[in-house]
Design a protein around this motif. Structure first.
Motif, PDB file in Angstrom:
ATOM      1  N   MET A 175       0.819  -1.214   0.000  1.00 61.23           N
ATOM      2  CA  MET A 175       0.000   0.000   0.000  1.00 61.23           C
ATOM      3  C   MET A 175       0.853   1.265   0.000  1.00 61.23           C
ATOM      4  SD  MET A 175      -3.086  -1.029  -0.215  1.00 61.23           S
ATOM      5  CE  MET A 175      -4.084   0.378   0.248  1.00 61.23           C
ATOM      6  N   LEU A 176       2.129   1.128  -0.360  1.00 64.60           N
ATOM      7  CA  LEU A 176       3.043   2.267  -0.328  1.00 64.60           C
ATOM      8  C   LEU A 176       2.617   3.382  -1.272  1.00 64.60           C
ATOM      9  CD1 LEU A 176       5.746   3.462   0.688  1.00 64.60           C
ATOM     10  CD2 LEU A 176       6.876   2.188  -1.152  1.00 64.60           C
ATOM     11  N   ASP A 177       2.237   3.045  -2.479  1.00 68.10           N
ATOM     12  CA  ASP A 177       1.838   4.036  -3.482  1.00 68.10           C
ATOM     13  C   ASP A 177       0.479   4.635  -3.115  1.00 68.10           C
ATOM     14  OD1 ASP A 177       0.944   5.338  -5.896  1.00 68.10           O
ATOM     15  OD2 ASP A 177       2.354   4.092  -7.023  1.00 68.10           O
ATOM     16  N   SER A 178       0.342   5.925  -3.261  1.00 68.60           N
ATOM     17  CA  SER A 178      -0.932   6.579  -2.958  1.00 68.60           C
ATOM     18  C   SER A 178      -2.035   6.170  -3.918  1.00 68.60           C
ATOM     19  CB  SER A 178      -0.767   8.106  -2.982  1.00 68.60           C
ATOM     20  OG  SER A 178      -0.395   8.547  -4.278  1.00 68.60           O
ATOM     21  N   ASP A 179      -1.671   5.562  -5.055  1.00 70.27           N
ATOM     22  CA  ASP A 179      -2.669   5.083  -6.002  1.00 70.27           C
ATOM     23  C   ASP A 179      -3.001   3.601  -5.808  1.00 70.27           C
ATOM     24  OD1 ASP A 179      -3.055   7.514  -7.260  1.00 70.27           O
ATOM     25  OD2 ASP A 179      -1.492   7.162  -8.751  1.00 70.27           O
ATOM     26  N   ALA A 180      -2.367   2.947  -4.825  1.00 64.22           N
ATOM     27  CA  ALA A 180      -2.705   1.557  -4.530  1.00 64.22           C
ATOM     28  C   ALA A 180      -4.040   1.504  -3.799  1.00 64.22           C
ATOM     29  CB  ALA A 180      -1.615   0.919  -3.675  1.00 64.22           C
ATOM     30  N   SER A 181      -4.847   0.521  -4.125  1.00 63.75           N
ATOM     31  CA  SER A 181      -6.128   0.392  -3.446  1.00 63.75           C
ATOM     32  C   SER A 181      -6.588  -1.055  -3.486  1.00 63.75           C
ATOM     33  CB  SER A 181      -7.176   1.310  -4.064  1.00 63.75           C
ATOM     34  OG  SER A 181      -8.296   1.445  -3.210  1.00 63.75           O
ATOM     35  N   SER A 182      -7.664  -1.330  -2.777  1.00 62.60           N
ATOM     36  CA  SER A 182      -8.205  -2.664  -2.639  1.00 62.60           C
ATOM     37  C   SER A 182      -9.520  -2.547  -1.887  1.00 62.60           C
ATOM     38  CB  SER A 182      -7.221  -3.543  -1.849  1.00 62.60           C
ATOM     39  OG  SER A 182      -7.853  -4.653  -1.263  1.00 62.60           O
ATOM     40  N   TRP A 183     -10.327  -3.612  -1.927  1.00 61.36           N
ATOM     41  CA  TRP A 183     -11.546  -3.613  -1.121  1.00 61.36           C
ATOM     42  C   TRP A 183     -11.223  -3.464   0.364  1.00 61.36           C
ATOM     43  CZ3 TRP A 183     -11.646  -7.209   2.678  1.00 61.36           C
ATOM     44  CH2 TRP A 183     -10.906  -8.385   2.513  1.00 61.36           C
ATOM     45  N   ARG A 184     -10.013  -3.835   0.775  1.00 57.20           N
ATOM     46  CA  ARG A 184      -9.640  -3.748   2.181  1.00 57.20           C
ATOM     47  C   ARG A 184      -9.623  -2.313   2.700  1.00 57.20           C
ATOM     48  NH1 ARG A 184      -7.347  -8.625   3.902  1.00 57.20           N
ATOM     49  NH2 ARG A 184      -6.859 -10.079   2.213  1.00 57.20           N
ATOM     50  N   VAL A 188       4.650  -3.886  19.202  1.00 58.04           N
ATOM     51  CA  VAL A 188       4.710  -4.287  17.805  1.00 58.04           C
ATOM     52  C   VAL A 188       4.477  -3.075  16.914  1.00 58.04           C
ATOM     53  CG1 VAL A 188       2.244  -4.889  17.680  1.00 58.04           C
ATOM     54  CG2 VAL A 188       3.862  -5.930  16.076  1.00 58.04           C
ATOM     55  N   VAL A 189       5.198  -3.020  15.795  1.00 58.58           N
ATOM     56  CA  VAL A 189       5.002  -2.023  14.738  1.00 58.58           C
ATOM     57  C   VAL A 189       4.378  -2.735  13.547  1.00 58.58           C
ATOM     58  CG1 VAL A 189       6.101  -0.393  13.169  1.00 58.58           C
ATOM     59  CG2 VAL A 189       6.965  -0.648  15.512  1.00 58.58           C
ATOM     60  N   ILE A 190       3.258  -2.206  13.073  1.00 52.69           N
ATOM     61  CA  ILE A 190       2.535  -2.781  11.943  1.00 52.69           C
ATOM     62  C   ILE A 190       2.529  -1.756  10.816  1.00 52.69           C
ATOM     63  CG2 ILE A 190       0.324  -3.667  11.125  1.00 52.69           C
ATOM     64  CD1 ILE A 190       1.705  -5.440  13.220  1.00 52.69           C
ATOM     65  N   SER A 191       2.877  -2.178   9.608  1.00 53.14           N
ATOM     66  CA  SER A 191       2.909  -1.240   8.481  1.00 53.14           C
ATOM     67  C   SER A 191       2.624  -1.956   7.170  1.00 53.14           C
ATOM     68  CB  SER A 191       4.269  -0.547   8.397  1.00 53.14           C
ATOM     69  OG  SER A 191       4.370   0.225   7.213  1.00 53.14           O
ATOM     70  N   GLN A 192       1.829  -1.325   6.331  1.00 49.29           N
ATOM     71  CA  GLN A 192       1.633  -1.789   4.957  1.00 49.29           C
ATOM     72  C   GLN A 192       2.276  -0.820   3.959  1.00 49.29           C
ATOM     73  OE1 GLN A 192      -2.690  -2.298   4.950  1.00 49.29           O
ATOM     74  NE2 GLN A 192      -2.464  -4.489   5.359  1.00 49.29           N
ATOM     75  N   VAL A 193       3.147   0.069   4.464  1.00 47.37           N
ATOM     76  CA  VAL A 193       3.781   1.082   3.610  1.00 47.37           C
ATOM     77  C   VAL A 193       5.285   1.140   3.849  1.00 47.37           C
ATOM     78  CG1 VAL A 193       1.712   2.506   3.286  1.00 47.37           C
ATOM     79  CG2 VAL A 193       3.144   2.884   5.304  1.00 47.37           C
ATOM     80  N   SER A 194       5.914  -0.001   4.140  1.00 47.64           N
ATOM     81  CA  SER A 194       7.354  -0.056   4.396  1.00 47.64           C
ATOM     82  C   SER A 194       8.062  -0.580   3.153  1.00 47.64           C
ATOM     83  CB  SER A 194       7.652  -0.959   5.605  1.00 47.64           C
ATOM     84  OG  SER A 194       7.095  -0.418   6.773  1.00 47.64           O
ATOM     85  N   ALA A 195       8.668   0.323   2.412  1.00 48.13           N
ATOM     86  CA  ALA A 195       9.255  -0.012   1.114  1.00 48.13           C
ATOM     87  C   ALA A 195      10.262  -1.146   1.220  1.00 48.13           C
ATOM     88  CB  ALA A 195       9.929   1.226   0.519  1.00 48.13           C
ATOM     89  N   GLY A 196      10.090  -2.136   0.344  1.00 48.97           N
ATOM     90  CA  GLY A 196      11.004  -3.257   0.290  1.00 48.97           C
ATOM     91  C   GLY A 196      10.663  -4.406   1.213  1.00 48.97           C
ATOM     92  N   ARG A 197       9.742  -4.186   2.133  1.00 44.21           N
ATOM     93  CA  ARG A 197       9.318  -5.250   3.041  1.00 44.21           C
ATOM     94  C   ARG A 197       8.069  -5.904   2.464  1.00 44.21           C
ATOM     95  NH1 ARG A 197      13.718  -6.504   5.918  1.00 44.21           N
ATOM     96  NH2 ARG A 197      14.432  -4.799   7.276  1.00 44.21           N
ATOM     97  N   THR A 223     -10.239   5.826   5.626  1.00 40.41           N
ATOM     98  CA  THR A 223     -10.548   5.853   7.062  1.00 40.41           C
ATOM     99  C   THR A 223      -9.912   4.691   7.811  1.00 40.41           C
ATOM    100  OG1 THR A 223     -12.598   4.601   6.716  1.00 40.41           O
ATOM    101  CG2 THR A 223     -12.752   7.007   6.626  1.00 40.41           C
ATOM    102  N   THR A 224      -9.195   3.813   7.110  1.00 44.34           N
ATOM    103  CA  THR A 224      -8.535   2.679   7.756  1.00 44.34           C
ATOM    104  C   THR A 224      -7.022   2.889   7.738  1.00 44.34           C
ATOM    105  OG1 THR A 224      -8.567   1.490   5.640  1.00 44.34           O
ATOM    106  CG2 THR A 224     -10.365   1.067   7.195  1.00 44.34           C
ATOM    107  N   GLU A 225      -6.352   2.417   8.789  1.00 48.63           N
ATOM    108  CA  GLU A 225      -4.954   2.768   9.017  1.00 48.63           C
ATOM    109  C   GLU A 225      -3.988   2.052   8.080  1.00 48.63           C
ATOM    110  OE1 GLU A 225      -5.333  -1.069  11.144  1.00 48.63           O
ATOM    111  OE2 GLU A 225      -6.618   0.695  10.963  1.00 48.63           O
ATOM    112  N   ASP A 226      -2.881   2.761   7.765  1.00 48.67           N
ATOM    113  CA  ASP A 226      -1.761   2.170   7.041  1.00 48.67           C
ATOM    114  C   ASP A 226      -0.699   1.646   7.992  1.00 48.67           C
ATOM    115  OD1 ASP A 226      -2.405   2.850   4.148  1.00 48.67           O
ATOM    116  OD2 ASP A 226      -2.455   4.853   5.028  1.00 48.67           O
TER     117      ASP A 226
END
Length: 405
Positions: free
Chosen positions: A182-191, A282-291, A263-266
Protein backbone atom coordinates in the motif's frame (compact mmCIF):
# COMPACT_ATOMS: atom_id res chain seq x y z
CA UNK A 1 9.73 -20.04 29.31
CA UNK A 2 7.71 -20.14 32.48
CA UNK A 3 5.27 -17.33 33.11
CA UNK A 4 2.67 -16.38 35.64
CA UNK A 5 0.03 -16.72 32.89
CA UNK A 6 -1.53 -19.84 31.42
CA UNK A 7 1.20 -21.56 29.45
CA UNK A 8 -0.30 -22.84 26.21
CA UNK A 9 -3.79 -22.61 27.68
CA UNK A 10 -6.92 -23.64 25.75
CA UNK A 11 -7.76 -19.95 25.26
CA UNK A 12 -4.70 -19.70 23.05
CA UNK A 13 -6.19 -22.36 20.81
CA UNK A 14 -5.30 -25.81 22.13
CA UNK A 15 -8.79 -27.26 21.82
CA UNK A 16 -11.80 -27.04 19.59
CA UNK A 17 -14.78 -25.08 20.85
CA UNK A 18 -16.99 -28.01 21.74
CA UNK A 19 -16.73 -31.67 20.73
CA UNK A 20 -16.49 -31.99 16.93
CA UNK A 21 -18.34 -34.72 15.12
CA UNK A 22 -16.05 -37.03 13.18
CA UNK A 23 -16.85 -37.29 9.48
CA UNK A 24 -16.18 -40.40 7.42
CA UNK A 25 -16.46 -39.34 3.76
CA UNK A 26 -17.14 -41.80 0.98
CA UNK A 27 -13.91 -43.11 -0.48
CA UNK A 28 -11.96 -41.67 2.44
CA UNK A 29 -11.45 -38.25 0.81
CA UNK A 30 -13.10 -35.10 2.07
CA UNK A 31 -15.22 -33.08 -0.34
CA UNK A 32 -14.36 -29.38 -0.06
CA UNK A 33 -15.90 -26.20 -1.48
CA UNK A 34 -14.26 -22.76 -1.54
CA UNK A 35 -16.20 -19.50 -1.24
CA UNK A 36 -14.21 -16.65 -2.82
CA UNK A 37 -12.12 -16.27 -5.97
CA UNK A 38 -9.23 -14.00 -4.98
CA UNK A 39 -5.57 -14.72 -4.27
CA UNK A 40 -6.14 -16.36 -0.90
CA UNK A 41 -8.92 -18.57 -2.31
CA UNK A 42 -6.40 -20.04 -4.77
CA UNK A 43 -4.03 -20.69 -1.83
CA UNK A 44 -6.83 -22.56 -0.04
CA UNK A 45 -7.51 -24.67 -3.12
CA UNK A 46 -3.86 -25.67 -3.42
CA UNK A 47 -3.61 -26.43 0.32
CA UNK A 48 -6.80 -28.51 0.28
CA UNK A 49 -5.49 -30.58 -2.60
CA UNK A 50 -2.12 -31.00 -0.89
CA UNK A 51 -3.97 -32.26 2.20
CA UNK A 52 -5.66 -34.94 0.10
CA UNK A 53 -9.15 -33.46 -0.28
CA UNK A 54 -11.28 -33.28 -3.39
CA UNK A 55 -12.05 -29.61 -4.10
CA UNK A 56 -15.42 -29.91 -5.81
CA UNK A 57 -16.31 -26.29 -6.53
CA UNK A 58 -15.96 -22.59 -6.00
CA UNK A 59 -18.34 -19.67 -5.41
CA UNK A 60 -17.65 -16.20 -6.76
CA UNK A 61 -19.71 -13.01 -6.80
CA UNK A 62 -22.07 -14.54 -9.39
CA UNK A 63 -22.53 -17.73 -11.41
CA UNK A 64 -20.44 -16.46 -14.35
CA UNK A 65 -17.50 -15.61 -12.11
CA UNK A 66 -17.84 -18.95 -10.30
CA UNK A 67 -17.79 -20.94 -13.55
CA UNK A 68 -14.87 -18.92 -14.89
CA UNK A 69 -12.66 -19.61 -11.87
CA UNK A 70 -13.84 -23.21 -11.58
CA UNK A 71 -12.63 -23.84 -15.11
CA UNK A 72 -9.31 -22.14 -14.44
CA UNK A 73 -8.71 -24.19 -11.30
CA UNK A 74 -10.00 -27.44 -12.76
CA UNK A 75 -13.01 -27.72 -10.43
CA UNK A 76 -16.27 -29.51 -11.11
CA UNK A 77 -18.73 -26.84 -9.94
CA UNK A 78 -19.04 -23.08 -10.27
CA UNK A 79 -21.83 -22.43 -7.79
CA UNK A 80 -24.63 -19.92 -8.31
CA UNK A 81 -24.89 -18.88 -4.65
CA UNK A 82 -24.17 -20.00 -1.09
CA UNK A 83 -27.40 -21.99 -0.95
CA UNK A 84 -26.09 -24.10 -3.83
CA UNK A 85 -22.83 -24.68 -1.96
CA UNK A 86 -24.70 -25.86 1.14
CA UNK A 87 -27.07 -28.01 -0.92
CA UNK A 88 -24.07 -29.85 -2.39
CA UNK A 89 -23.19 -30.95 1.20
CA UNK A 90 -19.41 -30.70 1.12
CA UNK A 91 -17.58 -31.92 4.22
CA UNK A 92 -15.77 -28.58 4.62
CA UNK A 93 -16.40 -25.07 3.28
CA UNK A 94 -13.49 -22.62 3.08
CA UNK A 95 -14.61 -18.97 3.30
CA UNK A 96 -12.15 -16.59 1.57
CA UNK A 97 -14.31 -13.53 0.90
CA UNK A 98 -14.05 -9.88 2.01
CA UNK A 99 -14.24 -9.47 5.78
CA UNK A 100 -17.83 -8.20 5.99
CA UNK A 101 -19.07 -11.43 4.38
CA UNK A 102 -17.39 -13.79 6.84
CA UNK A 103 -20.05 -13.62 9.55
CA UNK A 104 -23.18 -14.28 7.47
CA UNK A 105 -21.53 -16.89 5.28
CA UNK A 106 -19.84 -18.79 8.12
CA UNK A 107 -23.02 -18.69 10.19
CA UNK A 108 -25.06 -20.16 7.34
CA UNK A 109 -22.54 -22.96 6.82
CA UNK A 110 -22.35 -23.75 10.55
CA UNK A 111 -26.14 -23.82 10.91
CA UNK A 112 -26.22 -26.32 8.05
CA UNK A 113 -23.96 -28.58 10.13
CA UNK A 114 -20.97 -28.25 7.80
CA UNK A 115 -17.37 -27.84 8.97
CA UNK A 116 -15.81 -24.50 8.10
CA UNK A 117 -12.48 -22.78 7.58
CA UNK A 118 -12.88 -18.99 7.66
CA UNK A 119 -10.24 -16.42 6.81
CA UNK A 120 -9.19 -13.82 9.36
CA UNK A 121 -10.29 -11.49 10.69
CA UNK A 122 -13.11 -13.85 11.62
CA UNK A 123 -15.58 -10.96 11.52
CA UNK A 124 -15.66 -7.16 11.42
CA UNK A 125 -16.50 -6.92 15.14
CA UNK A 126 -15.84 -8.86 18.30
CA UNK A 127 -19.57 -9.36 18.79
CA UNK A 128 -19.95 -11.07 15.42
CA UNK A 129 -16.87 -13.21 16.05
CA UNK A 130 -18.19 -14.26 19.47
CA UNK A 131 -21.47 -15.30 17.84
CA UNK A 132 -19.60 -17.48 15.34
CA UNK A 133 -17.57 -19.11 18.11
CA UNK A 134 -20.75 -19.94 20.04
CA UNK A 135 -22.55 -21.21 16.94
CA UNK A 136 -19.69 -23.56 16.02
CA UNK A 137 -19.56 -24.95 19.55
CA UNK A 138 -23.33 -25.51 19.64
CA UNK A 139 -23.33 -27.18 16.22
CA UNK A 140 -20.36 -29.40 17.07
CA UNK A 141 -18.58 -28.63 13.82
CA UNK A 142 -14.88 -28.13 13.24
CA UNK A 143 -14.29 -24.40 12.74
CA UNK A 144 -10.73 -23.17 12.15
CA UNK A 145 -9.00 -19.90 11.23
CA UNK A 146 -5.82 -19.85 9.12
CA UNK A 147 -3.32 -18.37 11.52
CA UNK A 148 -0.88 -20.39 9.45
CA UNK A 149 2.37 -18.90 10.75
CA UNK A 150 1.92 -21.23 13.71
CA UNK A 151 2.80 -23.99 11.26
CA UNK A 152 6.37 -23.01 10.49
CA UNK A 153 8.41 -25.77 12.13
CA UNK A 154 10.85 -23.31 13.72
CA UNK A 155 7.96 -21.47 15.37
CA UNK A 156 7.10 -24.75 17.06
CA UNK A 157 10.75 -25.21 18.06
CA UNK A 158 10.78 -21.81 19.78
CA UNK A 159 7.45 -22.55 21.45
CA UNK A 160 8.69 -25.91 22.75
CA UNK A 161 11.84 -24.40 24.25
CA UNK A 162 9.79 -21.69 25.95
CA UNK A 163 7.38 -24.26 27.38
CA UNK A 164 10.34 -26.33 28.63
CA UNK A 165 11.65 -23.29 30.54
CA UNK A 166 14.81 -22.90 28.47
CA UNK A 167 14.34 -19.13 28.14
CA UNK A 168 13.32 -18.61 31.76
CA UNK A 169 10.81 -16.08 33.03
CA UNK A 170 9.33 -13.74 30.42
CA UNK A 171 10.90 -10.26 30.45
CA UNK A 172 9.72 -8.67 27.19
CA UNK A 173 8.36 -9.42 23.74
CA UNK A 174 8.64 -7.20 20.67
CA UNK A 175 8.59 -7.22 16.91
CA UNK A 176 6.93 -6.00 13.75
CA UNK A 177 4.96 -7.03 10.70
CA UNK A 178 5.89 -4.96 7.65
CA UNK A 179 4.60 -4.94 4.07
CA UNK A 180 4.80 -2.41 1.22
CA UNK A 181 1.83 -3.23 -1.01
CA UNK A 182 0.00 0.00 0.00
CA UNK A 183 3.04 2.27 -0.33
CA UNK A 184 1.84 4.04 -3.48
CA UNK A 185 -0.93 6.58 -2.96
CA UNK A 186 -2.67 5.08 -6.00
CA UNK A 187 -2.70 1.56 -4.53
CA UNK A 188 -6.13 0.39 -3.45
CA UNK A 189 -8.21 -2.66 -2.64
CA UNK A 190 -11.55 -3.61 -1.12
CA UNK A 191 -9.64 -3.75 2.18
CA UNK A 192 -9.39 0.07 2.21
CA UNK A 193 -13.18 0.36 2.38
CA UNK A 194 -14.26 0.09 6.01
CA UNK A 195 -17.62 -1.21 4.83
CA UNK A 196 -16.03 -4.29 3.30
CA UNK A 197 -12.89 -4.64 5.40
CA UNK A 198 -13.97 -3.35 8.80
CA UNK A 199 -12.85 -0.42 10.93
CA UNK A 200 -9.22 -1.64 10.97
CA UNK A 201 -7.11 -2.52 7.93
CA UNK A 202 -3.41 -2.98 8.65
CA UNK A 203 -3.81 -4.25 12.21
CA UNK A 204 -6.77 -6.50 11.41
CA UNK A 205 -5.02 -7.88 8.34
CA UNK A 206 -1.51 -8.51 9.63
CA UNK A 207 -1.32 -7.30 13.23
CA UNK A 208 -3.78 -10.06 14.04
CA UNK A 209 -1.26 -12.63 12.80
CA UNK A 210 1.53 -11.17 14.96
CA UNK A 211 -0.58 -11.14 18.11
CA UNK A 212 -1.85 -14.67 17.59
CA UNK A 213 1.65 -15.97 16.92
CA UNK A 214 3.21 -14.32 19.98
CA UNK A 215 0.43 -15.45 22.32
CA UNK A 216 0.70 -18.96 20.85
CA UNK A 217 4.48 -19.12 21.22
CA UNK A 218 4.74 -17.65 24.72
CA UNK A 219 1.57 -19.18 26.16
CA UNK A 220 0.75 -15.82 27.71
CA UNK A 221 -2.06 -13.52 26.64
CA UNK A 222 -2.08 -9.74 26.33
CA UNK A 223 -4.26 -8.14 29.01
CA UNK A 224 -4.25 -4.48 27.94
CA UNK A 225 -3.06 -2.25 25.11
CA UNK A 226 -2.15 1.33 24.26
CA UNK A 227 -2.14 1.95 20.51
CA UNK A 228 -1.72 4.67 17.91
CA UNK A 229 -2.55 4.46 14.22
CA UNK A 230 -1.84 6.58 11.16
CA UNK A 231 -3.26 7.09 7.67
CA UNK A 232 -0.42 8.17 5.40
CA UNK A 233 -2.51 8.86 2.26
CA UNK A 234 -5.78 10.71 2.96
CA UNK A 235 -7.34 9.46 -0.28
CA UNK A 236 -6.91 6.44 -2.51
CA UNK A 237 -8.58 5.32 -5.74
CA UNK A 238 -12.14 4.14 -5.22
CA UNK A 239 -11.11 0.80 -6.65
CA UNK A 240 -11.57 -2.83 -5.69
CA UNK A 241 -8.69 -4.53 -7.40
CA UNK A 242 -6.69 -7.52 -6.19
CA UNK A 243 -4.71 -7.22 -2.98
CA UNK A 244 -1.75 -9.22 -4.27
CA UNK A 245 -0.63 -10.97 -7.41
CA UNK A 246 -1.48 -14.63 -7.81
CA UNK A 247 -5.23 -14.43 -8.31
CA UNK A 248 -6.35 -16.90 -11.02
CA UNK A 249 -8.11 -14.11 -12.88
CA UNK A 250 -8.24 -10.80 -10.97
CA UNK A 251 -11.46 -8.83 -10.95
CA UNK A 252 -11.17 -5.69 -13.07
CA UNK A 253 -10.00 -2.59 -11.24
CA UNK A 254 -12.41 0.34 -11.14
CA UNK A 255 -11.55 3.76 -12.57
CA UNK A 256 -8.64 5.01 -10.45
CA UNK A 257 -9.55 8.60 -11.36
CA UNK A 258 -12.28 8.49 -8.74
CA UNK A 259 -10.79 8.85 -5.26
CA UNK A 260 -12.26 8.15 -1.85
CA UNK A 261 -11.37 9.24 1.66
CA UNK A 262 -9.30 6.67 3.56
CA UNK A 263 -10.55 5.85 7.06
CA UNK A 264 -8.54 2.68 7.76
CA UNK A 265 -4.95 2.77 9.02
CA UNK A 266 -1.76 2.17 7.04
CA UNK A 267 0.43 1.90 10.13
CA UNK A 268 -0.07 1.07 13.80
CA UNK A 269 2.07 0.81 16.91
CA UNK A 270 0.72 -1.12 19.88
CA UNK A 271 2.18 -1.58 23.35
CA UNK A 272 0.75 -4.42 25.40
CA UNK A 273 0.83 -5.58 29.00
CA UNK A 274 0.86 -9.35 29.36
CA UNK A 275 -0.92 -11.40 31.98
CA UNK A 276 2.22 -11.37 34.14
CA UNK A 277 2.60 -7.59 33.74
CA UNK A 278 5.42 -7.60 31.22
CA UNK A 279 5.59 -5.31 28.17
CA UNK A 280 5.10 -6.27 24.52
CA UNK A 281 5.37 -3.95 21.54
CA UNK A 282 4.71 -4.29 17.80
CA UNK A 283 5.00 -2.02 14.74
CA UNK A 284 2.54 -2.78 11.94
CA UNK A 285 2.91 -1.24 8.48
CA UNK A 286 1.63 -1.79 4.96
CA UNK A 287 3.78 1.08 3.61
CA UNK A 288 7.35 -0.06 4.40
CA UNK A 289 9.25 -0.01 1.11
CA UNK A 290 11.00 -3.26 0.29
CA UNK A 291 9.32 -5.25 3.04
CA UNK A 292 7.10 -7.78 1.34
CA UNK A 293 5.94 -9.86 4.30
CA UNK A 294 8.31 -9.42 7.23
CA UNK A 295 6.65 -10.88 10.29
CA UNK A 296 9.35 -10.83 12.99
CA UNK A 297 9.20 -11.33 16.74
CA UNK A 298 11.63 -11.70 19.62
CA UNK A 299 10.90 -13.14 23.04
CA UNK A 300 13.32 -12.11 25.79
CA UNK A 301 13.55 -14.31 28.88
CA UNK A 302 15.66 -14.40 32.02
CA UNK A 303 17.85 -17.19 30.65
CA UNK A 304 17.82 -16.38 26.95
CA UNK A 305 16.06 -14.90 23.95
CA UNK A 306 14.54 -16.30 20.75
CA UNK A 307 13.64 -14.61 17.46
CA UNK A 308 11.87 -15.66 14.27
CA UNK A 309 11.65 -13.96 10.86
CA UNK A 310 8.90 -15.26 8.55
CA UNK A 311 10.88 -14.17 5.48
CA UNK A 312 13.66 -16.53 6.67
CA UNK A 313 11.51 -19.34 8.05
CA UNK A 314 14.05 -22.14 7.93
CA UNK A 315 15.91 -20.93 11.02
CA UNK A 316 15.48 -19.35 14.42
CA UNK A 317 17.85 -17.21 16.47
CA UNK A 318 18.61 -18.06 20.09
CA UNK A 319 20.73 -15.87 22.33
CA UNK A 320 22.10 -15.79 25.86
CA UNK A 321 24.63 -13.78 27.83
CA UNK A 322 27.59 -15.57 26.29
CA UNK A 323 26.55 -15.41 22.64
CA UNK A 324 23.99 -16.51 20.09
CA UNK A 325 23.33 -19.31 17.63
CA UNK A 326 21.21 -19.90 14.53
CA UNK A 327 19.24 -23.16 14.68
CA UNK A 328 18.14 -24.58 11.32
CA UNK A 329 15.02 -26.69 10.78
CA UNK A 330 15.88 -30.37 10.86
CA UNK A 331 13.39 -33.26 10.99
CA UNK A 332 16.03 -35.48 12.60
CA UNK A 333 16.36 -33.39 15.76
CA UNK A 334 14.61 -30.79 17.87
CA UNK A 335 11.16 -30.84 19.46
CA UNK A 336 8.59 -33.46 18.39
CA UNK A 337 6.23 -30.72 17.18
CA UNK A 338 8.92 -29.20 14.97
CA UNK A 339 9.83 -32.61 13.59
CA UNK A 340 6.19 -33.44 12.81
CA UNK A 341 5.89 -30.34 10.63
CA UNK A 342 9.33 -30.63 9.01
CA UNK A 343 8.17 -32.62 5.99
CA UNK A 344 11.33 -32.44 3.88
CA UNK A 345 15.01 -32.97 4.77
CA UNK A 346 17.03 -30.13 6.21
CA UNK A 347 18.39 -27.86 3.49
CA UNK A 348 15.34 -28.35 1.28
CA UNK A 349 13.41 -25.16 2.05
CA UNK A 350 9.90 -25.12 3.46
CA UNK A 351 7.82 -21.96 3.51
CA UNK A 352 4.39 -20.36 3.60
CA UNK A 353 2.72 -22.77 1.21
CA UNK A 354 3.88 -25.72 3.33
CA UNK A 355 2.67 -24.02 6.51
CA UNK A 356 -0.73 -23.39 4.94
CA UNK A 357 -1.00 -27.01 3.78
CA UNK A 358 -0.10 -28.24 7.28
CA UNK A 359 -2.82 -26.06 8.82
CA UNK A 360 -5.41 -27.40 6.37
CA UNK A 361 -4.26 -30.98 6.97
CA UNK A 362 -4.69 -30.53 10.73
CA UNK A 363 -8.18 -29.11 10.15
CA UNK A 364 -9.11 -32.14 8.07
CA UNK A 365 -7.68 -34.47 10.72
CA UNK A 366 -10.04 -32.83 13.22
CA UNK A 367 -12.92 -33.37 10.79
CA UNK A 368 -12.19 -37.04 10.10
CA UNK A 369 -11.16 -38.12 13.62
CA UNK A 370 -13.08 -35.77 15.90
CA UNK A 371 -9.82 -34.77 17.61
CA UNK A 372 -8.02 -31.51 16.92
CA UNK A 373 -4.23 -31.76 16.55
CA UNK A 374 -2.41 -29.69 19.15
CA UNK A 375 -2.05 -26.07 18.10
CA UNK A 376 -4.90 -25.94 15.57
CA UNK A 377 -6.26 -22.35 15.54
CA UNK A 378 -10.02 -22.41 15.98
CA UNK A 379 -12.89 -19.93 16.06
CA UNK A 380 -12.01 -19.36 19.72
CA UNK A 381 -8.70 -17.94 18.52
CA UNK A 382 -10.47 -15.96 15.79
CA UNK A 383 -12.82 -14.44 18.38
CA UNK A 384 -9.88 -13.67 20.65
CA UNK A 385 -8.16 -11.90 17.75
CA UNK A 386 -11.29 -9.87 16.99
CA UNK A 387 -11.39 -8.65 20.59
CA UNK A 388 -7.75 -7.54 20.36
CA UNK A 389 -8.44 -5.70 17.08
CA UNK A 390 -11.45 -3.87 18.53
CA UNK A 391 -9.47 -2.89 21.61
CA UNK A 392 -6.54 -1.59 19.54
CA UNK A 393 -8.94 0.55 17.50
CA UNK A 394 -10.64 1.86 20.65
CA UNK A 395 -7.32 2.67 22.30
CA UNK A 396 -6.07 4.54 19.24
CA UNK A 397 -9.35 6.45 19.14
CA UNK A 398 -9.21 7.84 22.67
CA UNK A 399 -5.43 7.59 23.20
CA UNK A 400 -5.84 5.60 26.38
CA UNK A 401 -4.91 2.22 27.79
CA UNK A 402 -7.68 -0.31 27.26
CA UNK A 403 -8.22 -3.72 28.82
CA UNK A 404 -8.65 -6.61 26.39
CA UNK A 405 -11.73 -8.51 27.51
Amino acid sequence: MTTEGNVHAPGVGQQLAGPPRATTPQGGRLRVAVVGTGMIAAVHVRAARAAGADVVGVLGRNRERSEQVAQQLGLEHGYADLDAVIADRPDVVHICTPNDQHHPQALAVIRAGINVVCEKPLAVSAEQADELERAAAEAGVVASVPFVYRYHPMVREIRSRIADGQLGRLLAVHGHYLQDWMLDSDASSWRVDSGAGGQSRAFADIGSHWCDLVEFVTGEQFDSVSAVTDIVHPTRPAASGPSFSGTPDPDPIADAGERAEVTTEDTAVATFRTGSGRIGNVVISQVSAGRKNRLWFEVDGMLGSAAFDQEQPESAWFGNETGAQIVVRDPSQGSPDQRRLAVVPSGHPQGYVDAFAAFVADTYTAVTTGTAPEGLPTFADGARSARIIDTVVASAGDRAWREIR
